[in-house]
Design an enzyme around this catalytic site. Sequence first.
Site, short mmCIF file in Angstrom:
data_model
loop_
_atom_site.label_atom_id
_atom_site.label_comp_id
_atom_site.label_asym_id
_atom_site.label_seq_id
_atom_site.Cartn_x
_atom_site.Cartn_y
_atom_site.Cartn_z
N HIS A 85 0.82 -1.22 0.00
CA HIS A 85 0.00 0.00 0.00
C HIS A 85 0.85 1.27 0.00
O HIS A 85 0.34 2.36 -0.25
CB HIS A 85 -1.04 -0.01 1.13
N ASP A 220 1.22 -7.69 2.09
CA ASP A 220 1.39 -6.24 1.89
C ASP A 220 2.85 -5.85 1.70
O ASP A 220 3.48 -5.27 2.58
CB ASP A 220 0.77 -5.52 3.10
N SER A 650 4.07 2.33 8.19
CA SER A 650 3.79 1.31 7.18
C SER A 650 5.05 0.99 6.40
O SER A 650 5.73 1.90 5.91
CB SER A 650 2.73 1.80 6.21
N1 ARG Z 1 -4.52 0.49 7.16
C1 ARG Z 1 -3.24 0.58 6.53
C2 ARG Z 1 -2.46 1.75 7.07
O1 ARG Z 1 -2.99 2.80 7.27
C3 ARG Z 1 -3.36 0.79 5.07
C4 ARG Z 1 -3.94 -0.35 4.37
C5 ARG Z 1 -4.27 -0.03 2.94
N2 ARG Z 1 -5.24 -1.00 2.48
C6 ARG Z 1 -6.50 -0.71 2.14
N3 ARG Z 1 -7.34 -1.68 1.95
N4 ARG Z 1 -6.93 0.52 1.98
O2 ARG Z 1 -1.28 1.66 7.23
#
Ligand code: ARG
Length: 715
Positions: A85, A220, A650
């Site tokens: 992501h 991911d 992330s």
């Molecule tokens: N929740 C994750 C974060 O903020 C991002 C994941 C992105 N995936 C998604 N399905 N939008 O680090």
Amino acid sequence: MKKILLGIFFSVMALIPAKADEGMWLMMFIHRLNYVDMQKEGLKLTPEEIYNVNHSSLKDAVVSFGGFCTGEIVSDKGLVLTNHHCGYSSVAELSTPEHDYLNNGYFAKNPNEELPAKGLYVRFLVRMGDATERINALLKGKSEQERAQIIKEESEKIEKENSENGKYIVTVKSFFQGNEFYYFVYQDFKDIRFIGAPPASIGKFGGDTDNWEWPRHTGDFSMFRIYADKNGNPAEYSPDNVPYHPQHSLSLNISGFRPGDFTMVMGYPGTTSRYLTSYGIQQLIDYEYPPFIEASKTAMDVVKKYMNADKATQLNYAGKYASIANYWKNRIGMIEAIKKNNVIIEKEKEEAQFSKWLNTKSDRKKQYGNVLNDLKSYYQATNDNIYSKMYLYGIIRGSSYASVPYRLGNMIQAYIQQDSANREIMKPKLLEAVTGIYENLHPEVEKDLLADLCSLYVSKVAKDRLFPEIQILSQSQDFKQTVFNLAAGSVFENKENILDFIEKPNADVLQNDPLYLISKEMITFYTTKDEIALRLDETYNQAQRNFIEGLRRTFPDKTFYPDANSTMRLTYGTVKTLIDNPQKTNDAHENYYTTLKGMIGKYKKGDDEFDLPQKLIDLYSAKDFGQYVNEYGEVPVDFLSDNDITGGNSGSPVINAKGELIGLAFDGNWEAMSGNILFDENLQRCINTDIRFVLFIIDKYADAQNLINEMKIVK
Ligand code: ARG
């Protein structure tokens, strides 16, 4: 009148006394504050092996990825691993319906296939330093208004002193809400190439349904490479550049781990509000998040409709949609968790202790006696304004027709004022900006976004709080159609119109362009603060700064850490099971990891979120897992640790006791969505992609042995 920057709305700095594995620690203090504790939890490294400014250390293998994520170096040829992501927008941008790397996946098999990712950069931390005494010495006895100017001027001096004539980027940042100051010396690399990513069905498996949740089965990860000039220095993209030789790279350990094993995460957490007061939290859940959520959903519905209908639109809007959806769900989860976890009550208890402490001595009373009341009145005075501005922010964030005309219009305005010789100099930059923006912009999507988001704004916000231009428009018969029509024939409607206009620019036409006018009004209204608002900000800044100072004195035995502010931090803890939600089942032997079996179990052919490539299913059926299995013969996908992370982390490396990579941090869990405000050691987990899954995909799924051979895999 003074202008502020867009986007400051998200949260307020603060901190909290540390519990168990809570804490995002500053690298230069690890030795003094945390090292003994880290050893107790199992760390085998010396502090110098983690952070050292004279020799290479772990910190040299951790980069800020594009300023919004974290990455780690995994080979001596500058290979960078980060989340899927995090690379998502870059991969989407490189993709076309014919070469759809985003949906089909991609792995470069040789240097010629490594694709330049425009606009991306990675940032190394060279060192950090303490500027607290130096700056605070100048602030003694100064008014709130003078402070900002003094801090700015001194910061500029510090930046100049440390930049080595522009070789480094230096920033001074405030910590503990203006109580302390540190500077950071960085080196940026701008030639970044896309190396590989699994198909989005694997990299984003579970989509928004599984986002922010555990159990999780998302692969991911994505890979990039840093290129440098022949001398190893940062350089703009050039075909002559060569892979960068980093000072340090991480080995990848595939021998597995158990609950209780030491883990640390180094990276760039963006924002936390760990010492927001109860009043601030109340404002978030009642006035700030609800309009934010509503505007996000409005934008998502529009964008989704067009993405579903057309492949090129899907690729052009993939990044925007994912980012809006991510925060939409996050904010819903935050409201829910703040209530469920009694966060306001916990904060009130802390505030009561602070009040008790200050009331025992008259000098304390003098210094801190008004702090909580000041904060309370600040929030009361700003509630309604925040509420209406969040709907406005929804338009500016959601529709490019709201943000682009003002920004580009100002560039064009400056261009018009030049003589023809200067215009020729400015033109390439201007055209580059236009191309960059319009190659991903679809007029029909933007018209709808503007019309729907403005309609929402007008329907939810009190008339006297609307910006003037829209007040007038709101009197028209069919408001939505009126807004929709603004774009027709505007200079900013599409690429052709704007390129034509740049060829024969005309200041009058620009000043009367309907999209330019509304965009200018909207952004000016959003960013301008009147005298009352400025005084309120001063009250807030002073009170929150004193609150934190007083709180540190209230709990003198606790070690405090500063709120996240996009500077490099380290958080340590252990691999840890989540025993919370018994009805949430998991496919593995224990609820601290998930497996490929569970992923296949969730598979829904052709689904938007739970589809999988046939090849992965075939590998599973054939049990062709190579060396990437655990003691039960399962391929692990994701796992949990109790490290304290937030957005910006992330892609961060999850590092074991010996300094080796065992996973990539990528998410937080629903039970603890209030974690940015209050860390709950029983609930808060860090969701990580297991490095064995990453390698399984690269090796078995993608047959990219070139990459496997380049990395150092250890057992
Ligand atoms: N929740 C994750 C974060 O903020 C991002 C994941 C992105 N995936 C998604 N399905 N939008 O680090």
